[in-house]
Design a protein around this motif. Sequence first.
Motif, mmCIF file in Angstrom:
data_model
loop_
_atom_site.group_PDB
_atom_site.id
_atom_site.type_symbol
_atom_site.label_atom_id
_atom_site.label_comp_id
_atom_site.label_asym_id
_atom_site.label_seq_id
_atom_site.Cartn_x
_atom_site.Cartn_y
_atom_site.Cartn_z
ATOM 1 N N GLY A 1 -0.682 3.215 8.029
ATOM 2 C CA GLY A 1 -0.696 1.763 7.914
ATOM 3 C C GLY A 1 -0.427 1.299 6.492
ATOM 4 O O GLY A 1 0.310 0.328 6.269
ATOM 5 N N PHE A 2 -1.021 1.978 5.537
ATOM 6 C CA PHE A 2 -0.785 1.653 4.126
ATOM 7 C C PHE A 2 0.683 1.875 3.784
ATOM 8 O O PHE A 2 1.322 1.022 3.155
ATOM 9 N N ILE A 3 1.225 3.021 4.184
ATOM 10 C CA ILE A 3 2.612 3.351 3.854
ATOM 11 C C ILE A 3 3.570 2.332 4.463
ATOM 12 O O ILE A 3 4.527 1.884 3.820
ATOM 13 N N SER A 4 3.306 1.920 5.701
ATOM 14 C CA SER A 4 4.168 0.925 6.354
ATOM 15 C C SER A 4 4.123 -0.406 5.614
ATOM 16 O O SER A 4 5.158 -1.060 5.418
ATOM 17 N N ALA A 5 2.914 -0.816 5.215
ATOM 18 C CA ALA A 5 2.782 -2.080 4.480
ATOM 19 C C ALA A 5 3.513 -2.017 3.147
ATOM 20 O O ALA A 5 4.156 -2.989 2.726
ATOM 21 N N LEU A 6 3.438 -0.872 2.462
ATOM 22 C CA LEU A 6 4.097 -0.729 1.174
ATOM 23 C C LEU A 6 5.617 -0.737 1.328
ATOM 24 O O LEU A 6 6.324 -1.401 0.566
ATOM 25 N N ARG B 1 -2.852 -8.529 -0.201
ATOM 26 C CA ARG B 1 -3.962 -7.783 0.393
ATOM 27 C C ARG B 1 -3.712 -7.578 1.886
ATOM 28 O O ARG B 1 -3.185 -8.445 2.563
ATOM 29 N N ARG B 2 -4.135 -6.420 2.352
ATOM 30 C CA ARG B 2 -4.228 -6.206 3.788
ATOM 31 C C ARG B 2 -5.525 -5.460 4.037
ATOM 32 O O ARG B 2 -5.669 -4.292 3.705
ATOM 33 N N SER B 3 -6.500 -6.170 4.569
ATOM 34 C CA SER B 3 -7.814 -5.581 4.787
ATOM 35 C C SER B 3 -7.788 -4.643 5.981
ATOM 36 O O SER B 3 -6.890 -4.717 6.827
ATOM 37 N N PRO B 4 -8.749 -3.738 6.081
ATOM 38 C CA PRO B 4 -8.832 -2.867 7.265
ATOM 39 C C PRO B 4 -8.851 -3.700 8.533
ATOM 40 O O PRO B 4 -9.466 -4.751 8.611
ATOM 41 N N GLY B 5 -8.145 -3.207 9.547
ATOM 42 C CA GLY B 5 -8.037 -3.949 10.796
ATOM 43 C C GLY B 5 -6.792 -4.804 10.840
ATOM 44 O O GLY B 5 -6.539 -5.495 11.818
ATOM 45 N N LEU C 1 -19.305 2.950 9.293
ATOM 46 C CA LEU C 1 -19.151 2.950 10.751
ATOM 47 C C LEU C 1 -17.710 3.264 11.154
ATOM 48 O O LEU C 1 -17.474 4.006 12.109
ATOM 49 N N GLU C 2 -16.759 2.706 10.405
ATOM 50 C CA GLU C 2 -15.356 2.991 10.712
ATOM 51 C C GLU C 2 -15.039 4.459 10.492
ATOM 52 O O GLU C 2 -14.295 5.076 11.257
ATOM 53 N N LEU C 3 -15.606 5.030 9.423
ATOM 54 C CA LEU C 3 -15.354 6.432 9.130
ATOM 55 C C LEU C 3 -15.933 7.325 10.219
ATOM 56 O O LEU C 3 -15.282 8.257 10.705
ATOM 57 N N LEU C 4 -17.164 7.048 10.646
ATOM 58 C CA LEU C 4 -17.813 7.865 11.671
ATOM 59 C C LEU C 4 -17.126 7.738 13.019
ATOM 60 O O LEU C 4 -17.086 8.691 13.802
ATOM 61 N N SER C 5 -16.569 6.563 13.302
ATOM 62 C CA SER C 5 -15.915 6.346 14.594
ATOM 63 C C SER C 5 -14.466 6.792 14.598
ATOM 64 O O SER C 5 -13.812 6.807 15.638
ATOM 65 N N GLY C 6 -13.945 7.136 13.439
ATOM 66 C CA GLY C 6 -12.555 7.564 13.352
ATOM 67 C C GLY C 6 -11.575 6.411 13.285
ATOM 68 O O GLY C 6 -10.368 6.618 13.374
ATOM 69 N N SER C 7 -12.062 5.189 13.159
ATOM 70 C CA SER C 7 -11.174 4.018 13.153
ATOM 71 C C SER C 7 -10.928 3.489 11.741
ATOM 72 O O SER C 7 -10.363 2.418 11.573
ATOM 73 N N SER C 8 -11.376 4.239 10.731
ATOM 74 C CA SER C 8 -11.221 3.778 9.357
ATOM 75 C C SER C 8 -9.746 3.666 8.986
ATOM 76 O O SER C 8 -8.933 4.536 9.320
ATOM 77 N N LYS C 9 -9.392 2.575 8.329
ATOM 78 C CA LYS C 9 -8.033 2.370 7.854
ATOM 79 C C LYS C 9 -8.081 2.065 6.361
ATOM 80 O O LYS C 9 -8.988 1.408 5.873
ATOM 81 N N ASP C 10 -7.066 2.554 5.674
ATOM 82 C CA ASP C 10 -7.017 2.335 4.239
ATOM 83 C C ASP C 10 -6.635 0.890 3.940
ATOM 84 O O ASP C 10 -5.585 0.420 4.410
ATOM 85 N N PRO C 11 -7.435 0.173 3.175
ATOM 86 C CA PRO C 11 -7.021 -1.175 2.762
ATOM 87 C C PRO C 11 -5.811 -1.087 1.849
ATOM 88 O O PRO C 11 -5.626 -0.102 1.125
ATOM 89 N N PHE C 12 -4.986 -2.102 1.901
ATOM 90 C CA PHE C 12 -3.763 -2.140 1.104
ATOM 91 C C PHE C 12 -3.859 -3.255 0.080
ATOM 92 O O PHE C 12 -4.162 -4.402 0.404
ATOM 93 N N TYR C 13 -3.615 -2.908 -1.174
ATOM 94 C CA TYR C 13 -3.583 -3.888 -2.252
ATOM 95 C C TYR C 13 -2.332 -3.653 -3.085
ATOM 96 O O TYR C 13 -1.951 -2.508 -3.343
#
Length: 283
Positions: free
Chosen positions: A83-88, A237-241, A258-270
């Motif tokens: 997601g970060f790479i696509s945004a960049l 900015r692109r916040s997680p989610g 919680l995102e990390l434990l659930s596997g749904s964590s996404k890297d924020p983009f700045y």
Amino acid sequence: MLRPWQPPSPLPTAIAHKNTPPRLKFPRASASTTNASEEDDNRSQPGKIRRQVLTQQGRGKLDLRSDRDFYAYPRFVTHVDGGFISALTELYRRKLQSGSEVLDLMSSWVSHLPEEMEFKRVVGHGLNGQELARNPRLDYFFVKDLNRDQKLELESSSFDAVLCTVSVQYLQYPEQVFAEVFRVLRPGGVFIVSFSNRMFYEKAITSWRDGSDYSRVQLVVQYFQSVVGFTEAEVVRRSPGGRKGGEDRERPWYTGLLELLSGSSKDPFYAVIAYKNFKPVYE
């Protein structure tokens, strides 16, 4: 009997004519005052550093080894998610011009440039030659530790864009590096600094490690402000989610866990963006 004529003797130097105004005396500027004035003038010149952002303590790292030693072995991994790479890549698609000359600072084996865009020249810089040799978009590359020597052996006004991806957190002398970027950019050239919340913790500077996502954005903005001539910084900015804008400091502290434990964590983009002297009209 006539006496020989003699010219009248001049008035004593201590006696002034009554109509002659007194000579005013002005105090001479001291050497320290003159030097301070010259220093202020120098700091106001485009490309000069107007102030230091970081304290000596803020530049420190936990791992005191040289960065060249730390990066001696190649790391053929990606440091941010898709997601970060696509945004960049989309940001580059909007901000870069085909046919331009690009400097990719602190690069790696991965390119984030849009595949469909062609550039006149792409020069890469990094700390590991094996990684840079694998980057398919680089026409040339050079290896240099910017924490040891900030001088870029590149001609002034020779690039249309400079990029720095997920690496600004490792710069111990960012003011000097940003000044060098200003020098090598052409007027109207763009500098794009992108980052997330990932890092090699032991190699990131103290001011970065101890900060929040919000304060890190402000820190990079201050890096731009420290060099005379950069335009007002633009923040993306692109916040997680997938949310754009907003400020991550408003998220509950446990959200990332919680995102990390659930596997749904996404890297924020700045991304923080500024131009040399002016923003081109095609923007």
